[in-house]
Enzyme design. Structure first.
Site, PDB file in Angstrom:
ATOM      1  N   HIS A 498       0.831  -1.213   0.000  1.00 22.21           N
ATOM      2  CA  HIS A 498       0.000   0.000   0.000  1.00 22.21           C
ATOM      3  C   HIS A 498       0.867   1.264   0.000  1.00 22.21           C
ATOM      4  CE1 HIS A 498      -3.538   2.464   1.408  1.00 22.21           C
ATOM      5  NE2 HIS A 498      -2.532   3.223   1.816  1.00 22.21           N
ATOM      6  N   GLU A 499       1.764   1.346   0.964  1.00 16.10           N
ATOM      7  CA  GLU A 499       2.608   2.549   1.071  1.00 16.10           C
ATOM      8  C   GLU A 499       3.507   2.677  -0.155  1.00 16.10           C
ATOM      9  OE1 GLU A 499       1.678   4.573   3.117  1.00 16.10           O
ATOM     10  OE2 GLU A 499       0.559   3.267   4.480  1.00 16.10           O
ATOM     11  N   HIS A 502       1.765   4.585  -2.826  1.00 15.32           N
ATOM     12  CA  HIS A 502       1.901   6.041  -2.663  1.00 15.32           C
ATOM     13  C   HIS A 502       3.256   6.497  -3.203  1.00 15.32           C
ATOM     14  CE1 HIS A 502      -1.703   6.803  -0.395  1.00 15.32           C
ATOM     15  NE2 HIS A 502      -1.354   6.063   0.637  1.00 15.32           N
TER      16      HIS A 502
HETATM   17 ZN   LIG Z   1      -2.603   5.306   2.161  1.00 12.10          ZN
END
Ligand SMILES: [Zn+2]
Length: 707
Positions: A498-499, A502
């Site tokens: 997830h990170e 980003h």
């Molecule tokens: Zn996030």
């Protein structure tokens, strides 16, 4: 999770003193690294030279410089134009952004008393500085003059977006207010800055304020050996050799709740967890948060908005509180139904074990884990050996390689702020430099909880030159214990992906202006690139490429992959209800129209009663530690995760319709979403990728709420 500040696009970041102890020469001691160009590789922050004492002078000088730059803009004799006003403003404040990025990264990842002291001192100065700009009438008049001639300026879409953004930011920042109201507005902002910081500090103190110290071996009943070893090491670190320590940090707390057979101890640690900021001590947050909510009502009303949520959402994809509520309601009914059913199943399991107590929130993890084991013969401990941290990280890198043709090369010549940090150079397939990624994955008391991504430098084009991004991924993942490396839970592995999503959004950005580059997008859009990556963490086809046994190197067996897939829907009612309840709580706090201060706990109870949350589930964040909305940038925005999830489920469907690494779809996602920042309206960008508006069905299906 991602953090935000407004206005100078200063994404919040960090720094520290390097772990290698070098004695600075007298010259180095005198030179503040923020006042000269960085000669490190790729001009990364020289962490080995930056000391605490450098920050305050750099902040002050940064603010002075920016105000001077603005004076030049407002005093120019030429009539206002896009270039002499908007572009000039956008290009200003370079030093302030530089120091803010380093400083705020460090206060998140590696803080200390001195940094916290500086933070306290600088918060009101920054708030005042932002207001000095936002409320500068001459500056606003120039921006307004350009804005009013927008139609005749034939601006590129990106320039047009920048102009709109600045104009709106100024209006939203009080520029259209009368003088007396402006003073009131500034006072509210200053108070809010101080209170938000206080809120975050209190949560951090409360996180560290409690530990469950176990002295008798029998109180370890049910816990797996790895968890026991970790707790023994935590005890050692606290000079409690021979005992076992559990804390409120999730990697310690959650396994305890999942496995401890000692119901009274589960209750003890769980109650400590849900009462953070609610202990009527010096770190109590109840009065702080009600004051914040009240000030936000006042500020919204000053600006002519009905509520704080109306004020916030205008700038998001959702646009209005009603669209948020509509989505939450669409999901709440099936989530409540499913979670009620799940509670029944857990109660039955308690009965089957010959017990007659009523299921309580501190029992949920324990019995859910048992039920999962019974149903799928699957538990975190069976999976952990296949999710060695380095394998998961390299797996995420490999997925990005297959999708976008990029690669990650470790660099050991770039300064770091802590020994746990690793640094990677990101390159195109042909070796072209794309940017730098720091990874900082382990918990420590100087770091806040959770996982997040941030930038030290944003991609942008300046004077025709492309400036590449410097990004940081942070987590609080399971540490190595004894001679065992860091072995993640499947959930932690997903969080890492997830990170990393980003990070890709920032790294692959191809925009001109810093304010609207990379992840500087509305917050209900920002989670699309991160959440879509989670699909590659868990997809049966992708998982086999990186999940390999840490000792034998064997890929995860098909049987376990099937089990993961099947167990995907397990406990989804709980997870969704717990999350949605927090989203409703956020919306309740921020659709207040009355500025009188509420009683925090009864307000929260009423909000939960209204939606009918069952007593076996506690809202994911109770108000006194709901940092997202009271000290982060997610007020009236916690819904964003599920809003983005509608987008990510629908977007991933585009890959499912072709193939998991379909090059055409990947290229389109990179070109239309990842590269574009906030250069156009997010819905326009999305439609260009998908060919239509997003649909909610793929998400409902993924959560098992429809067939
Ligand atoms: Zn996030």
């Amino acid at each position: 999770m991602r953090q935000w500040t407004l206005f100078f696009a200063a994404a919040i970041l960090l720094l520290s003193f390097c772990s290698k102890k070098e004695v600075p020469s007298p010259v180095q001691q005198d030179v503040n690294p923020f006042f000269s160009a960085w000669t490190t590789p790729f001009e990364t922050p020289p962490f080995d030279r930056i000391k605490e004492a450098h920050f305050l002078p750099a902040f002050k000088e940064g603010m002075t410089q920016q105000l001077k730059e603005i004076e030049i803009i407002t005093n120019t004799a030429e009539p206002p134009s896009f270039s002499n006003t908007l572009e000039a403003l956008e290009r200003g404040g370079a030093l302030l952004i530089k120091v803010s990025n380093v400083f705020f990264n460090l206060t998140s990842s590696n803080t200390n008393d001195e940094l916290q002291k500086i933070q306290k001192e600088v918060a009101p100065l920054l708030a005042k500085h932002q207001d000095d700009i936002a409320l500068n009438p001459k500056l606003f008049q120039r921006i307004k003059a350009v804005f009013e001639r927008k139609a005749e300026l034939s601006l590129a879409p990106e320039q047009s977006r920048l102009l709109e953004k600045y104009y709106k930011d100024f209006v939203r920042g009080g520029a259209n207010l009368h003088e007396a109201k402006k003073a009131e507005f500034r006072k509210i902002n200053e108070e809010l800055a101080v209170l938000s910081q206080k809120f975050g500090e209190n949560v951090l103190k409360e996180d560290n304020n409690f530990s469950l110290v176990i002295e008798n071996e029998e109180d370890l009943a049910g816990l797996p050996q790895s968890v026991i070893t970790g707790a023994a090491e935590a005890a050692k670190a606290k000079k409690l050799e021979g005992k076992w320590v559990f804390t409120l940090h999730k990697p310690s707390l959650i396994p305890f709740l999942q496995y401890s057979a000692k119901r009274d101890l589960r209750e003890k640690i769980f109650k400590a967890f849900i009462n953070r900021g609610n202990n009527n001590n010096e770190y109590d947050n109840k009065a702080v948060l009600t004051k914040i909510a009240s000030l936000r009502v006042k500020r919204a009303s000053l600006l002519g908005y009905k509520t704080h949520a109306d004020f916030v959402l205008e700038e998001n994809m959702a646009k209005k509180p009603e669209s948020v509520t509509k989505l939450l309601d669409q999901l709440w009914t099936p989530a409540l139904k499913t979670s009620t059913q799940e509670a029944k199943e857990l109660q039955n399991l308690i009965g089957r074990e010959g017990q007659d107590f009523k299921l309580e929130p501190w029992d949920w993890w324990y019995y859910a884990e048992k039920l999962k084991k019974a149903k799928y013969a699957l538990d975190d401990e069976i999976l952990r050996p296949y999710f060695k941290l380095e394998n998961v990280r390299d797996g995420a890198f490999a997925v990005a390689g297959k999708l976008y043709g990029i690669r990650f090369v470790e660099r050991t010549d770039i300064p770091k702020y802590h020994a746990d940090v690793k640094v990677f150079e990101v390159q195109e397939a042909d070796g072209t430099h794309i940017g730098i990624l720091y990874t900082d994955y382990f918990p420590r008391s100087s770091k806040r909880g959770g996982a997040w991504s941030n930038t030290y430098r944003n991609q942008q084009v300046r004077d025709g030159k492309n400036i590449t991004a410097v990004v940081s991924n942070n987590g609080n993942f399971s540490m190595p214990a004894g001679d065992r490396p860091s072995l993640l839970t499947f959930e932690e592995a997903t969080t890492l992906f997830h990170e990393f999503g980003h990070a890709l959004h920032d790294l692959l950005s191809k925009c001109t202006y810093e304010s609207i580059t990379g992840t500087n997008v509305p917050r209900d859009f920002v989670e699309l690139p991160s959440q879509i990556m989670e699909n590659w963490a868990s997809d049966p086809e992708a998982i086999k490429t990186y999940a390999k046994h840490y000792q034998t190197g064997e890929p995860i067996p098909q049987e376990l992959v099937d089990k993961i897939k099947k167990s995907d829907l397990f406990n989804q009612g709980f997870a969704t209800a717990e999350y949605l309840a927090a989203s409703y709580l956020d919306m309740n706090w921020h659709t207040l129209t009355d500025a009188s201060e509420q009683d925090a706990l009864s307000f929260e109870n009423a909000a939960m009663k209204k939606i009918g949350l069952i007593p076996e589930i506690v809202v994911r964040y109770r108000s006194p530690y709901f940092s997202h909305i009271f000290s982060g940038g997610y007020s009236a925005g916690y819904y964003s995760y599920i809003w983005s999830e509608v987008l990510d489920a629908d977007a991933f469907q585009a890959f499912k319709e072709t193939s998991l690494f379909d090059q055409k779809t990947a290229q389109s996602f990179r070109d239309n979403i990842l590269a574009r920042g906030y250069t156009e309206d997010p819905m326009t960008l999305y439609k260009r990728f998908r060919g239509r508006e997003p649909r909610v069905e793929p998400l409902l299906k993924r959560r098992g709420f429809i067939q």
